[in-house]
Motif scaffolding. Sequence first.
Motif, PDB file in Angstrom:
ATOM      1  N   ASP A 220       0.851  -1.180   0.000  1.00  0.00           N
ATOM      2  CA  ASP A 220       0.000   0.000   0.000  1.00  0.00           C
ATOM      3  C   ASP A 220       0.886   1.229   0.000  1.00  0.00           C
ATOM      4  N   THR A 222       1.635   5.335  -2.195  1.00  0.00           N
ATOM      5  CA  THR A 222       0.988   6.384  -2.969  1.00  0.00           C
ATOM      6  C   THR A 222       0.806   5.976  -4.423  1.00  0.00           C
ATOM      7  N   GLY A 225      -2.686   4.983  -4.647  1.00  0.00           N
ATOM      8  CA  GLY A 225      -3.677   5.931  -4.172  1.00  0.00           C
ATOM      9  C   GLY A 225      -4.194   5.563  -2.794  1.00  0.00           C
ATOM     10  N   LYS A 226      -5.413   5.957  -2.524  1.00  0.00           N
ATOM     11  CA  LYS A 226      -6.039   5.715  -1.227  1.00  0.00           C
ATOM     12  C   LYS A 226      -6.515   4.267  -1.129  1.00  0.00           C
ATOM     13  N   GLU A 228      -8.821   1.531   0.977  1.00  0.00           N
ATOM     14  CA  GLU A 228      -9.993   1.499   1.850  1.00  0.00           C
ATOM     15  C   GLU A 228     -10.281   0.066   2.252  1.00  0.00           C
ATOM     16  N   GLU A 265      -7.406   2.866  -4.796  1.00  0.00           N
ATOM     17  CA  GLU A 265      -7.921   3.882  -5.717  1.00  0.00           C
ATOM     18  C   GLU A 265      -7.594   3.545  -7.169  1.00  0.00           C
TER      19      GLU A 265
END
Length: 432
Positions: A220, A222, A225-226, A228, A265
């Motif tokens: 995980d 950048t 992205g995000k 969840e 993301e």
Amino acid sequence: MSVLSHFRVEFYDCLYSRADALFELTDAVLCADGAVTSLVELTLTAEHRRGHGAMYDAVNHGWLEPRRLRRPLASTPLPRAADGRIILAVDVSNWLRPDASTSANRLFCHVYGRGRSADQFIPGWPYSFVAALETGRTSWTAVLDAIRLGPADDATAVTAAQLREVFNRLVHARQWKPGDADILIVMDAGYDVTRLAHVLADLPVELVGRLRSDRVMLRDTTRYGKAEALAWDRMHPRLTTRGPWLDHCGELPLIHGTLIRLKVEHLPGDRDPKPVWLWSSRTALTGKDVDLRWQAFLRRFDLEHTFRLFKQTLGWTVPKVRDPNTADLWTWLIIAAHTQLRLARPLAADLRRPWERPAEPRRLTPARVSRGFRHLRAKTTRPAGAPKPSAPGPGRPPGAQNRRPAPRHEPGKTVKRAETLTEHVRLKQQRG
């Protein structure tokens, strides 16, 4: 250095036949210049003091006791998570033998293709590996066990027995004691995580497996992205009387756990990736607990780096052996070699190439550690004895033909599992 020398002595004690030749062959794998491409090339290294005939004799007629080697593997220092728990991964890697019609006990191994709908089933020997995982970005794992799956084996039953034996050895080696955090076991979608949770319910272990997946994520950052993660407590899969549940007596149980949905993301080349669904055999998890579970699952892919190292660098699948027992012997030699690399990790110097970036202390990859193992070997215990002078055998007379051709074996399962409950009942009635 003492830990490495102690393991080398214990490894030598596990060799019951052709011990000196097998031990020096393992050292040759560790000290080879580059990737292992053939067994006969290993006899040219300085660490292998015997001829190629002695090497072939050791591989074909040597004997290593796996039950004895498993104990020192469990006693070596193991990586742990931030909370001190042990995280194990179980996965299958295939030794493909498509053209070895004289090799017994081959199965059709599922091999992923490069494109969609390009998967294949190739004959070979599948091996189930269990390894302890580290935290963070790394290509290191601590391999603890390996079992070759046979044509008559049920993969779920073999995996359950394998995990139970690994746990018992960890307890015996004082790697886990009552009061410690439960051991976390992660696996991919090829395993029936619900059935394994039911069979191993009496052990202090927690199983996390993927239920359905279309994408593979490594970490995980950048770049993705995000991220969840959503979780639903006390969710139990709907069980049916198929597969490993055919032999279950009575009403099917309700096995509660936590359902985890992980979505990022974006992925490289895919702006709309599909989510990954995980299921944990533990309930009442907090948000921190959920994060630990899905992060541990992503670390499972570190085992793929170990498989690649086994095949591309250490030469696990290089020998074209006929006997599956010989394949088992060579597999354990590779595991012993990899364990020595792991124990030599804090001792090795960074012998990097001019175009390579410097590595941080204790962050060397297995390939870089192997470059300096020859220097470390000179400082460790070398229990193998010197070879005795001998004359080569006469061999087969020139022009003589082999009058005992090897039998042919068809790959595949020898025991067919029933697909439905009706067929299962009918087969049981036929067996009496």
